[in-house]
Write an enzyme that holds these catalytic residues in place. Structure first.
Site, PDB file in Angstrom:
ATOM      1  N   CYS A   1      -1.454 -23.861   6.607  1.00 20.40           N
ATOM      2  CA  CYS A   1      -0.435 -24.236   5.638  1.00 20.40           C
ATOM      3  C   CYS A   1       0.879 -24.649   6.291  1.00 20.40           C
ATOM      4  O   CYS A   1       1.504 -25.627   5.881  1.00 20.40           O
ATOM      5  CB  CYS A   1      -0.219 -23.110   4.651  1.00 20.40           C
ATOM      6  SG  CYS A   1       0.180 -21.538   5.425  1.00 20.40           S
TER       7      CYS A   1
ATOM      8  N   HIS B   1       2.011 -18.062   2.597  1.00 20.81           N
ATOM      9  CA  HIS B   1       1.714 -19.480   2.421  1.00 20.81           C
ATOM     10  C   HIS B   1       3.001 -20.272   2.568  1.00 20.81           C
ATOM     11  O   HIS B   1       4.095 -19.735   2.401  1.00 20.81           O
ATOM     12  CB  HIS B   1       1.089 -19.689   1.033  1.00 20.81           C
ATOM     13  CG  HIS B   1       0.455 -21.029   0.851  1.00 20.81           C
ATOM     14  ND1 HIS B   1      -0.456 -21.539   1.748  1.00 20.81           N
ATOM     15  CD2 HIS B   1       0.592 -21.967  -0.117  1.00 20.81           C
ATOM     16  CE1 HIS B   1      -0.844 -22.718   1.332  1.00 20.81           C
ATOM     17  NE2 HIS B   1      -0.216 -23.010   0.189  1.00 20.81           N
TER      18      HIS B   1
ATOM     19  N   ASP C   1       1.609 -28.980  -2.799  1.00 21.27           N
ATOM     20  CA  ASP C   1       0.980 -28.137  -1.782  1.00 21.27           C
ATOM     21  C   ASP C   1       0.022 -28.988  -0.978  1.00 21.27           C
ATOM     22  O   ASP C   1      -1.116 -29.225  -1.389  1.00 21.27           O
ATOM     23  CB  ASP C   1       0.243 -26.972  -2.450  1.00 21.27           C
ATOM     24  CG  ASP C   1      -0.200 -25.944  -1.421  1.00 21.27           C
ATOM     25  OD1 ASP C   1      -0.165 -26.273  -0.223  1.00 21.27           O
ATOM     26  OD2 ASP C   1      -0.584 -24.833  -1.816  1.00 21.27           O
TER      27      ASP C   1
END
Lengths: 318, 659
Positions: free
Chosen positions: B416, B460, B476
């Site tokens: 991430c 994250h 995202d």
């Protein structure tokens, strides 16, 4: 300081009869119940309490609930141990007291028999004003513990007050109770260290001279335990059973007649001390003796029981 | 005063092995619970010293000479100073305390020494809880009390020693018995609103998310399974793809890492957030040592003692050093900052000069291709990640100076952080205002406890871009590469890279264990002054102050003392069942006016009773025969006879005497 404390204590006992209620002698059996068990924290208990306070403050200050919980658990356990300490004494019974024998000046062994319905551990008993304590445990049932009491003079001596105490299980609290059994112990007179032997008694009946043990005296029937070398084999061959050669044993031939009246010119205590010494010698030599005391003539005898009887009679002389 | 008086103690008072063994064990437990934060070498030396003390005592060599003790003491102080630089503070203090405790063993010669040692060991056990008050740590510390109590018991005379393991049991019983009182005291001891003296220093290492992020920095975090948050919702939980908990918003990029601007944008203006349908939820948070409280995107109402920054970060006044519980409201559909000022736009487009030339070129290329359509540029970037051969991996290869160029055009492997960072750089290069947001995403729904467990491994990073007319929009980029990361969670995304610890059969156990931990955190550790004041609300006391609590504590203690006294005074009846039955029979007859006279034996008594109750004469005579046989006919009476007598005595009810 100590003197002042003692005076204070005596004054308090005079003023407050409740304090002394259980200090008077009382008959056996004595059972410890809640009204006569006292309990206070020990020095260690006080220190531990301070430690718990410090831990509590630390836990509160740092808002640390786990530490606080631990402190609470420890504190509650300490409080619960107080009940356990109390229960160590509660319901304990002093059932019987058996006194030993001792001469004045020697310690006298006193055996206390305690009874309990449930097992107890780490009990201690000590004499009033005597720091030495005897530790004992009582299983469910009965246990004996022996104390030594200092003696000074002959005659009946009242048992001093006894303190039964315990700091079981953690040593944080001390529970104690006073026992004052209505019991007396007899202290024998102390024999003099040295002195003349008893005068040869007149009219001593000389028994037929007894031989040393190798002169054949007679034959008799075999009894279990007779040594085989004493069996008269030749004589036995002419009989149904075994015959044994009986030998004369060396026997006490002397008999001492100890008499109070034959010691004039001495004061009574000196007479008693001398008689006590003679009694001891007679017993040690295995002699037979009799003892005449004013008002209590004791017949001939020998051995420990006879000795004890004579010594007790001496102890009880006025 | 005779200086040698203490030495002249009676040898009978010296400690024997049955005291010394549990004492050594107590010290060993104290050392063990402190070991995690002591220097390893100090732990090793102290453990060796402890073993040596124990061995010496085994060999009956008693007294340790004084000339050895003093240098050891000095060496301990020197070692602590050398290791920590000071003697004061939590860590050096505890190191010193543990060291002194072990040295105390060298001079434990009398019961008094042993008692002092046990007391300070108790203190040492408590001190270990200042370093962590988790359930396991607390239970281990509480177990450490057992050898301490066993030592105190062993110090009592005439105590039948049953061997060390069995000696630990009575202590456990004592602790168990005292738990109710302990629980009451714990609930009712008034808590302090403010500490009396300095709060613990904040040397504690921070764990979890930090306020900066560089690609690769999460690697430790993503394999850390410790809980970070437990969230319970009023109503249904949000769907998995909506479970974004934001902690930090990062604006500044220096070519290597993203940094959080320390709340500089806060000018007190209201947060320009518009949203509908607020969702209420409650978060139990593990300590992080930081001020940020993770909040479900996007928070609109924050707990007392915190404030909401314009970037929607929830910031607490003090760092979170203890487990914290807070209630919040968030909206899932929202519009944030509909208009952007020039200053903010400049910051949202900032890029370090001279880094990542290829990425900059790509961004500028997109801008040329799509013109003013920012949304199309976002789609282009996501399409690149989806179709450009990118892989999700926790073991990303290292990156060089132009980190984003290396990632985008070289390794194409990462997680991430890499994607959020690269995406934001590309957006800024294309002229789209963008920023990085870190926090947690996903979590595990504990069905048994009905709460969402978010682990540290759920950390994250994602991006937010500002689009005209929509405000800041969450994007995202990781989801473009690995949709499972968002829909199923970190464990699913990592695939088999996490090993056996995620096996299915373990999951059930872990759920249950986590519920216990949550209960402990909420019920015990989080029980503060505030909750204590509300403790009595169900009983009508609105605000329980220290006075009320103290009074209640006294009442509760008195009640416990009463129960305890009842136990202490309780005496068992006769153990002999036949005797008990006989006593019952006697009391029944006594109620009919047939009390046993003093000196009357069972035979005469029951004969008299039979004369007085002629209707029941046979029964009474049978009872008498039975009792006499039980008592006098056998050395050991047969049990069935005893049973028969007890049954007959139980069933016998004297009828009213007719006069």
């Amino acid at each position: 300081m100590r003197q002042a404390l003692r005076r204070l204590q005596q004054a308090a006992e005079r003023r407050l009869p409740a304090l002394t209620r259980y200090r008077r002698p009382e008959p056996l059996p004595i059972e410890l119940h809640r009204r006569r068990i006292y309990i206070v924290p020990t020095g260690f208990g006080l220190g531990f309490g301070v430690l718990l306070l410090v831990m509590l403050l630390g836990g509160l200050n740092y808002a640390n609930n786990a530490a606080l919980l631990l402190t609470c658990v420890l504190g509650a356990a300490a409080a619960a141990s107080m009940l356990a300490t109390f229960r160590a004494l509660h319901g304990l019974r002093l059932g019987a007291i058996q006194a030993g024998q001792a001469m004045a000046g020697d310690p006298l062994a006193v055996t206390l028999a305690f009874e309990s319905a449930h097992p107890r551990e780490a009990l201690r008993v000590s004499l009033d004003r005597d720091p030495a304590a005897a530790a004992f445990a009582v299983p469910a049932g009965r246990a004996e513990v022996t104390l030594r009491i200092a003696t000074q003079r002959r005659g009946w001596q009242a048992l001093p007050r006894l303190r039964v105490w315990s700091t079981w299980p953690l040593g944080l609290f001390r529970a104690w109770s006073w026992l004052h059994p209505q019991q007396q112990v007899l202290v024998w007179p102390r024999p003099e260290v040295s002195g003349p032997a008893p005068a040869a008694p007149d009219g001593t009946r000389q028994r037929p001279r007894l031989h040393h043990g190798d002169d054949l005296a007679t034959l008799r029937d075999y009894r279990g335990g007779d040594p085989l070398r004493h069996v008269a084999w030749k004589a036995s061959a002419r009989h149904h059973g075994l015959l044994v050669k009986d030998f004369e044993q060396p026997q006490v031939l002397q008999e001492w007649r100890l008499d109070w009246r034959e010691l004039p010119g001495l004061d009574p205590e000196a007479r008693i001390a001398r008689l006590a010494r003679w009694l001891g010698e007679a017993r040690a030599r295995g002699l037979r003796w009799s003892l005449w005391l004013p008002g209590d003539p004791i017949g001939t005898g020998s051995g420990q029981a006879h000795y004890a009887r004579c010594m007790s009679a001496l102890a009880l002389l006025p | 005063m005779n200086p040698f008086r203490r030495r002249a103690r009676t040898p009978a008072a010296a400690l024997d092995a049955r005291v010394f063994d549990p004492l050594c064990l107590t010290m060993a437990v104290v050392l063990a619970v402190h070991a995690p934060h002591l220097p390893a070498w100090l732990t090793a030396v102290l453990a060796a010293l402890l073993g040596l003390c124990w061995w010496r005592r085994r060999r009956r060599r008693r007294v340790v000479p004084g000339w050895l003790k003093l240098p050891l003491l000095v060496a301990l102080g020197a070692a602590v100073v050398a290791s920590y630089g000071t003697l004061f503070g939590r860590e050096p203090g505890s190191a010193l305390a543990v060291g002194l405790l072990v040295l105390k063993l060298l001079e434990c010669e009398t019961p008094r020494d042993a008692r002092v040692g046990v007391s300070f060991a108790c203190f040492g056990l408590m001190a270990a809880l200042l370093f962590g008050q988790g359930l396991v740590a607390t239970v281990v510390v509480a177990l450490g009390l057992l050898p301490a109590l066993a030592t105190l018991r062993a110090l009592e005379p005439a105590h039948a020693w049953a061997g060390l393991p069995r000696e630990l049991l009575p202590g456990a019983t004592l602790l168990g018995v005292s738990l109710p009182l302990a629980a009451l005291a714990f609930l009712l001891v008034p808590r302090l609103d403010t500490p009396l003296w300095g709060a613990p220093n904040d040397a504690q290492a921070t764990t979890g998310l930090s306020d900066s992020m560089s690609p690769g920095s999460f690697t430790d975090l993503l394999t850390d399974d410790h809980p970070a948050l437990r969230v319970s919702f009023d109503g249904a939980p949000p769907p998995p793809e909506q479970r974004y908990f934001r902690a930090y918003v990062m604006w500044r990029y220096d070519g290597r890492s993203w940094r959080h601007a320390p709340y500089a944008r806060d000018d007190g203006a209201p947060v320009p957030l518009v949203g509908r349908d607020p969702l209420r939820y409650r978060v139990d948070m593990e300590p992080t040592g930081q001020r940020a409280l993770p909040a479900l995107d996007a928070p609109i109402q924050v707990p007392a003692g915190t404030r909401l920054s314009r970037d929607l970060e929830v910031v607490r006044e003090r760092p979170v050093r203890d487990p914290l519980s807070y209630g919040m409201q968030s909206v899932l559909r929202y519009q944030l900052e509909a208009s952007l000022s020039d200053a903010v736009r400049r910051r949202a487009l900032q890029l370090p000069p001279g880094f990542n030339p290829r990425a900059l070129a790509l961004g500028q290329d997109w801008r040329r291709r799509y013109g003013a359509d920012d949304a199309a540029i976002v789609q282009a970037a996501l399409a690149l990640f989806r179709d450009g051969g990118f892989r999700y991996s926790l073991a990303a290869p290292p990156l060089g100076r132009d980190a984003m160029d290396d990632f985008l055009f070289g390794t194409r492997e990462g997680f991430c952080e890499h994607y959020a960072s690269a995406f934001t750089v590309l957006m800024r290069a294309a002229g789209v205002p963008a920023r990085v947001v870190t926090g947690y995403q996903g979590g595990f729904w504990n069905r048994m406890g009905e709460y969402l467990l978010v682990r540290r491994s759920d950390a994250h990073a994602w991006s937010e871009v500002w689009l005209a007319g929509r405000g800041w929009v969450r994007v995202d980029p990781t989801a473009a590469v690995r949709p499972e990361r968002v829909s199923l969670g970190a464990a699913a995304a990592a695939g088999d890279q996490l090993g056996w610890s995620h096996a299915g059969w373990l999951q059930g156990l872990r759920d249950r264990w986590d519920i216990v931990n949550r209960w402990w955190n909420q019920g015990v550790i989080g029980f503060d002054a505030l909750r204590q004041r509300g403790l009595l609300a169900p009983f009508g006391v609105r605000d329980a102050d220290a006075r009320t609590l103290g009074l209640l504590l006294a009442v509760a203690s008195a009640a416990c003392a009463g129960l305890g006294l009842a136990w202490a005074l309780w005496r068992r009846g006769p153990r002999d069942p036949v005797l008990a039955a006989w006593r019952r029979l006697e009391s029944r007859l006594a109620r009919r006016g047939l009390a046993r006279r003093r000196g009357e034996g069972p035979q005469h008594y029951l004969r008299r009773a039979a004369r007085a109750l002629p209707a029941q004469r046979q029964e009474l005579e049978e009872l008498m025969r039975c009792y006499l046989e039980l008592r006098y006919a056998h050395h050991e009476p047969p049990p069935e006879l005893a049973r028969r007598f007890r049954r007959a005595a139980r069933d016998f009810h004297p009828r009213r005497v007719v006069k």
